[in-house]
Design a protein around this motif. Structure first.
Motif, PDB file in Angstrom:
ATOM      1  N   THR A  27       0.719  -9.432   9.996  1.00  0.00           N
ATOM      2  CA  THR A  27       1.498  -9.252   8.764  1.00  0.00           C
ATOM      3  C   THR A  27       0.577  -9.155   7.558  1.00  0.00           C
ATOM      4  N   ASN A  28      -0.464  -9.982   7.550  1.00  0.00           N
ATOM      5  CA  ASN A  28      -1.412  -9.930   6.429  1.00  0.00           C
ATOM      6  C   ASN A  28      -2.196  -8.622   6.407  1.00  0.00           C
ATOM      7  N   LEU A  29      -2.571  -8.148   7.582  1.00  0.00           N
ATOM      8  CA  LEU A  29      -3.276  -6.855   7.632  1.00  0.00           C
ATOM      9  C   LEU A  29      -2.379  -5.750   7.082  1.00  0.00           C
ATOM     10  N   LEU A  30      -1.109  -5.778   7.475  1.00  0.00           N
ATOM     11  CA  LEU A  30      -0.155  -4.767   6.999  1.00  0.00           C
ATOM     12  C   LEU A  30       0.046  -4.844   5.493  1.00  0.00           C
ATOM     13  N   ALA A  31       0.042  -6.054   4.968  1.00  0.00           N
ATOM     14  CA  ALA A  31       0.267  -6.228   3.535  1.00  0.00           C
ATOM     15  C   ALA A  31      -0.904  -5.667   2.724  1.00  0.00           C
ATOM     16  N   GLU A  32      -2.074  -5.591   3.366  1.00  0.00           N
ATOM     17  CA  GLU A  32      -3.253  -5.208   2.599  1.00  0.00           C
ATOM     18  C   GLU A  32      -3.850  -3.849   2.955  1.00  0.00           C
ATOM     19  N   CYS A  33      -3.389  -3.263   4.055  1.00  0.00           N
ATOM     20  CA  CYS A  33      -4.038  -2.030   4.513  1.00  0.00           C
ATOM     21  C   CYS A  33      -3.642  -0.828   3.637  1.00  0.00           C
ATOM     22  N   ASP A  34      -4.387   0.257   3.767  1.00  0.00           N
ATOM     23  CA  ASP A  34      -3.971   1.447   3.023  1.00  0.00           C
ATOM     24  C   ASP A  34      -3.037   2.301   3.884  1.00  0.00           C
ATOM     25  N   PHE A  42       1.858  -1.040  11.984  1.00  0.00           N
ATOM     26  CA  PHE A  42       3.287  -1.337  12.090  1.00  0.00           C
ATOM     27  C   PHE A  42       3.736  -1.260  13.552  1.00  0.00           C
ATOM     28  N   GLU A  43       3.189  -0.276  14.246  1.00  0.00           N
ATOM     29  CA  GLU A  43       3.443  -0.123  15.679  1.00  0.00           C
ATOM     30  C   GLU A  43       3.036  -1.403  16.426  1.00  0.00           C
ATOM     31  N   LYS A  44       1.875  -1.921  16.068  1.00  0.00           N
ATOM     32  CA  LYS A  44       1.376  -3.148  16.701  1.00  0.00           C
ATOM     33  C   LYS A  44       2.293  -4.330  16.410  1.00  0.00           C
ATOM     34  N   GLN A  84      14.418  -0.306  12.263  1.00  0.00           N
ATOM     35  CA  GLN A  84      14.850   0.581  11.173  1.00  0.00           C
ATOM     36  C   GLN A  84      13.674   0.963  10.267  1.00  0.00           C
ATOM     37  N   MET A  85      12.858  -0.033   9.940  1.00  0.00           N
ATOM     38  CA  MET A  85      11.683   0.216   9.098  1.00  0.00           C
ATOM     39  C   MET A  85      10.688   1.129   9.825  1.00  0.00           C
ATOM     40  N   HIS A  86      10.597   0.938  11.126  1.00  0.00           N
ATOM     41  CA  HIS A  86       9.690   1.748  11.927  1.00  0.00           C
ATOM     42  C   HIS A  86      10.083   3.228  11.857  1.00  0.00           C
ATOM     43  N   PHE A 100       9.293  -4.521   2.645  1.00  0.00           N
ATOM     44  CA  PHE A 100       9.872  -5.374   3.685  1.00  0.00           C
ATOM     45  C   PHE A 100       8.832  -6.332   4.260  1.00  0.00           C
ATOM     46  N   VAL A 101       7.624  -5.831   4.517  1.00  0.00           N
ATOM     47  CA  VAL A 101       6.557  -6.677   5.060  1.00  0.00           C
ATOM     48  C   VAL A 101       6.210  -7.792   4.061  1.00  0.00           C
ATOM     49  N   LYS A 102       6.065  -7.411   2.801  1.00  0.00           N
ATOM     50  CA  LYS A 102       5.596  -8.383   1.801  1.00  0.00           C
ATOM     51  C   LYS A 102       6.663  -9.388   1.387  1.00  0.00           C
TER      52      LYS A 102
END
Ligand SMILES: [Fe+2]
Ligand SMILES: [Fe+2]
Length: 142
Positions: A27-34, A42-44, A84-86, A100-102
């Motif tokens: 979740t943290n990686l997703l919040a910060e990635c480009d 997101f797939e992961k 749905q987000m996917h 949604f992630v954040k």
């Protein structure tokens, strides 16, 4: 940003704690990635959640956890949101999934961890302890 802290977040069931650490890291990686990395991460996360929830479901069933339905319907609800987000991510629409992630996912996790997952971990410890007392052997769970 979720900050993992063993003192407050670890529930004392090794399998669950490892899963929750992984959820936090993803979740943290997703919040910060480009944007270029977002879809793959997101797939992961989706796959992580599928396994995370399936595993907790298994632990609930083998230990006859009384709040199984309540806990699983929470899993299904958040997994439905993730699916749905996917779909949005697959169409290249990242704004909503990012929000949604954040917001949604982080607060859902903190809340879920301290209520339903904590209750499951406490139940597993009780069941494990009862088995040790009954059989004099090692706990099967935990
Ligand atoms: Fe969990
Ligand atoms: Fe859970």
């Amino acid at each position: 940003m979720l900050t993992w802290n063993d003192k407050t977040h670890a529930l004392g069931i090794a399998e669950m704690d490892a899963t929750h650490r992984e959820f936090t890291a993803l979740t943290n990686l997703l919040a910060e990635c480009d944007d270029t990395d977002f879809a793959a991460l997101f797939e992961k996360l989706l796959e992580h959640c599928r396994l995370h929830f399936t595993n907790e479901g298994r632990l609930m069933r083998i230990s006859r956890f009384p709040a199984l339905n309540e806990h699983e319907s929470e899993h299904h609800r958040i997994y439905g949101d993730l699916v749905q987000m996917h779909r949005a991510v697959q169409r290249g629409r990242l704004m909503l999934p990012r929000a949604f992630v954040k917001q949604g996912l982080e607060s859902w996790f903190s809340q879920h961890l301290s209520s339903m997952d904590a209750a499951l971990a406490a139940h597993l410890k009780r069941v494990g302890q009862a088995r040790v007392e009954m059989t004099g052997g090692l706990p099967v769970l935990g």
